[in-house]
Design a protein around this motif. Structure first.
Motif, PDB file in Angstrom:
ATOM      1  N   TYR A 136     -74.904 -32.725 -30.604  1.00  0.00           N
ATOM      2  CA  TYR A 136     -75.735 -32.776 -29.393  1.00  0.00           C
ATOM      3  C   TYR A 136     -77.117 -33.373 -29.668  1.00  0.00           C
ATOM      4  O   TYR A 136     -77.602 -34.211 -28.920  1.00  0.00           O
ATOM      5  CB  TYR A 136     -75.871 -31.362 -28.820  1.00  0.00           C
ATOM      6  N   PHE A 153     -71.245 -28.168 -32.615  1.00  0.00           N
ATOM      7  CA  PHE A 153     -71.600 -28.701 -31.295  1.00  0.00           C
ATOM      8  C   PHE A 153     -73.025 -29.240 -31.273  1.00  0.00           C
ATOM      9  O   PHE A 153     -73.277 -30.386 -30.878  1.00  0.00           O
ATOM     10  CB  PHE A 153     -71.422 -27.606 -30.215  1.00  0.00           C
ATOM     11  N   LYS A 203     -72.058 -25.589 -22.894  1.00  0.00           N
ATOM     12  CA  LYS A 203     -70.894 -25.314 -23.760  1.00  0.00           C
ATOM     13  C   LYS A 203     -71.367 -24.730 -25.095  1.00  0.00           C
ATOM     14  O   LYS A 203     -70.825 -23.762 -25.606  1.00  0.00           O
ATOM     15  CB  LYS A 203     -70.121 -26.615 -24.035  1.00  0.00           C
ATOM     16  N   SER A 216     -75.930 -31.421 -14.341  1.00  0.00           N
ATOM     17  CA  SER A 216     -74.503 -31.091 -14.237  1.00  0.00           C
ATOM     18  C   SER A 216     -73.648 -31.785 -15.294  1.00  0.00           C
ATOM     19  O   SER A 216     -72.701 -31.203 -15.815  1.00  0.00           O
ATOM     20  CB  SER A 216     -73.996 -31.420 -12.832  1.00  0.00           C
ATOM     21  N   GLN A 217     -74.053 -33.029 -15.641  1.00  0.00           N
ATOM     22  CA  GLN A 217     -73.210 -33.738 -16.610  1.00  0.00           C
ATOM     23  C   GLN A 217     -73.547 -33.371 -18.057  1.00  0.00           C
ATOM     24  O   GLN A 217     -72.883 -33.802 -18.986  1.00  0.00           O
ATOM     25  CB  GLN A 217     -73.286 -35.266 -16.404  1.00  0.00           C
ATOM     26  N   ASP A 218     -74.618 -32.560 -18.236  1.00  0.00           N
ATOM     27  CA  ASP A 218     -75.042 -32.210 -19.586  1.00  0.00           C
ATOM     28  C   ASP A 218     -74.083 -31.189 -20.198  1.00  0.00           C
ATOM     29  O   ASP A 218     -73.667 -30.237 -19.543  1.00  0.00           O
ATOM     30  CB  ASP A 218     -76.472 -31.639 -19.556  1.00  0.00           C
ATOM     31  N   GLU A 219     -73.786 -31.388 -21.459  1.00  0.00           N
ATOM     32  CA  GLU A 219     -72.819 -30.537 -22.157  1.00  0.00           C
ATOM     33  C   GLU A 219     -73.450 -29.245 -22.684  1.00  0.00           C
ATOM     34  O   GLU A 219     -72.765 -28.401 -23.220  1.00  0.00           O
ATOM     35  CB  GLU A 219     -72.262 -31.319 -23.356  1.00  0.00           C
ATOM     36  N   PHE A 220     -74.786 -29.165 -22.615  1.00  0.00           N
ATOM     37  CA  PHE A 220     -75.512 -28.094 -23.287  1.00  0.00           C
ATOM     38  C   PHE A 220     -74.898 -26.695 -23.087  1.00  0.00           C
ATOM     39  O   PHE A 220     -74.752 -25.936 -24.060  1.00  0.00           O
ATOM     40  CB  PHE A 220     -76.987 -28.091 -22.839  1.00  0.00           C
ATOM     41  N   SER A 272     -79.872 -27.228 -17.006  1.00  0.00           N
ATOM     42  CA  SER A 272     -79.311 -28.489 -17.473  1.00  0.00           C
ATOM     43  C   SER A 272     -78.651 -29.264 -16.341  1.00  0.00           C
ATOM     44  O   SER A 272     -78.151 -28.670 -15.392  1.00  0.00           O
ATOM     45  CB  SER A 272     -78.314 -28.245 -18.592  1.00  0.00           C
ATOM     46  N   THR A 332     -82.003 -36.727 -24.811  1.00  0.00           N
ATOM     47  CA  THR A 332     -81.725 -35.635 -23.902  1.00  0.00           C
ATOM     48  C   THR A 332     -82.981 -34.803 -23.653  1.00  0.00           C
ATOM     49  O   THR A 332     -83.802 -34.620 -24.559  1.00  0.00           O
ATOM     50  CB  THR A 332     -80.592 -34.730 -24.443  1.00  0.00           C
TER      51      THR A 332
END
Lengths: 185, 268
Positions: free
Chosen positions: B178, B174, B158, B152-156, B150, B184
């Protein structure tokens, strides 16, 4: 969305949950009808599947409007089963005349006959009550003299003339129906 | 045609359809029909009305317009779209019939439990093997990790972490958020984790729904949806759906876990 559209759209868009709902809600009634009228569960399944294919066909090809999905489905199944019983009887008495047809041909034949039945009964219903009675009695007995007593006609000629008029009216209505021409195209 | 001619013509039609004409008159009348399309149309229509509304058996008459109509309908039914409708109906019929059998079976629920178990073994010999298959093949803990992939800015990551820590309710929350961002690159992966989280929470219905979304998405991984649905059906011991899903997966060699399912089918 109306229930009718919900079910028809599900059949076309393969919404498996709703198609399953159609089975859960409506199939038991059809099965019970067929089983109590000399049929087996395979007949019931066949009849039900044919009816769903018919609904898809007329919805897609003829853009029909349906008022009650359940009532219409039940009528189609009943008509089909009545026809099949009649055919079975004829197979017994005239064995060999009807070649064994594949499933698609059988379903096509059913669609054709059901369309015709709807066209004729719809227009028959438009006749006057007297005409309906006259034609029904005539076609049940094929005898003009029975009409004399039932309708107090003075002579066979009067009875014959009345049947002629009513039948002519029915034919005119059917020929004037836009679906008659669609069927013939 | 005047009224008297109409009457005469109708009399002829009646005796032709009622089969009361002499052979010679019949041959003459049939010749007349050949040369008069309107007459033939009337005869065929009256024959059809007589059969359909009044349930009469009328002798066979060659009817090319009826044959043409039949051919048109048949051609339509042979189109791929109609073949598909038919398959979908058959699939629903088979699922319904499986469920219906089970409902009838459970109607006898008041019978002693030991008897039920005995009958279950007789009626559903596959159930034991479903459990074995599920235990052997389920891979919920091996969902692909996207931490490395993923952006770097992707929240995946988490969400993935919540799933791995078995915090399924939080993972559901979550991933529900998402996947709303369908742009995405990890949309399909989000659906996979969301479905798995629902499954782990015991909400099989939602899990199946989620995998339906995956199946109908244009993701390269969409056939994974069938595989996870198959695992759920195995867990539920839903024989008809297991079989139907196996058939779907085996219908295309490119489907995820095609070879595994081929083996599985042999075991069943």
């Amino acid at each position: 969305m109306k229930h009718n559209e919900k079910y028809l759209d599900a059949l076309i868009n393969n919404d498996s949950d709703i198609i399953l709902e159609i089975y859960t809600k409506f199939y038991p009634k059809i099965a019970s009808f067929v089983l109590s009228n000399k049929g087996g569960s395979e007949d019931a399944q066949d009849i039900f599947q044919d009816a769903l294919m018919y609904l898809i066909y007329v919805y897609q090809e003829k853009s029909i409007q349906i008022n009650s999905f359940e009532a219409y489905l039940f009528t189609i199944c009943k008509n089909n089963w009545r026809r099949r019983l009649k055919d079975k009887k004829e197979w017994v008495t005239k064995e060999g005349i009807y070649p064994l047809a594949d499933k698609t041909t059988k379903t096509s034949l059913f669609i054709l006959e059901q369309q015709r039945e709807e066209l004729y009964t719809k227009n028959f219903a438009k006749l006057s009550e007297n005409c309906k009675d006259v034609l029904t009695l005539y076609f049940n007995t094929m005898n003009y003299s029975d009409l004399l007593d039932a309708f107090s006609y003075n002579s066979i000629d009067v009875a014959r003339h009345r049947v002629f008029k009513c039948r002519k009216k029915l034919i005119q209505l059917i020929k004037g129906d836009k679906n008659y021409h669609t069927l013939k195209e | 045609m005047n009224s008297s001619e109409e009457h005469t013509s109708q009399k002829k039609i009646d005796s032709y359809l009622n089969n009361t004409m002499s052979t010679s008159d019949r041959l003459l009348f049939e010749k007349e029909m050949k040369n008069n399309a309107d007459l033939k149309e009337d005869v065929l229509l009256q024959k059809s009305i007589s059969e359909v509304i009044f349930n009469h058996h009328v002798p066979h008459i060659e009817d090319s317009s009826r044959d043409q109509e039949l051919a048109i309908i048949k051609k339509t039914l042979e189109k791929e779209a109609y073949q598909k409708y038919n398959r979908n109906i058959e699939k629903a019929a088979s699922i319904y019939s499986g469920k219906s059998k089970k409902r009838k079976f459970f109607y006898f629920g008041s019978i002693a439990a030991t008897v039920l178990v005995f009958i279950a073994v007789l009626l559903f010999p596959n159930e034991a093997s479903f459990e074995t298959l599920y235990a052997e093949y389920s891979n919920w803990d091996e969902l692909t990790s996207y931490v490395e992939q993923s952006e770097s800015q992707d929240e995946f990551p988490k969400g993935e972490l919540l799933y791995k820590e078995k915090k399924y309710a939080e993972a559901i929350q979550f991933f529900e958020t998402y996947i709303k961002d369908t742009d995405t690159t990890l949309y399909a992966a989000g659906l996979m984790y969301l479905g798995a989280s629902y499954f782990k929470e015991g909400d099989y219905e939602k899990a199946i729904e989620t995998y339906d979304v995956l199946i109908h998405s244009d993701s390269y991984d969409n056939s994974k949806g069938y595989w996870y649905q198959l695992l759920i059906y195995l867990k539920q011991k839903d024989e008809s759906k297991v079989k139907a899903t196996i058939q779907i997966i085996l219908s295309d060699q490119n489907n995820y876990k095609y070879n595994t399912v081929l083996e599985m089918e042999k075991d069943l």
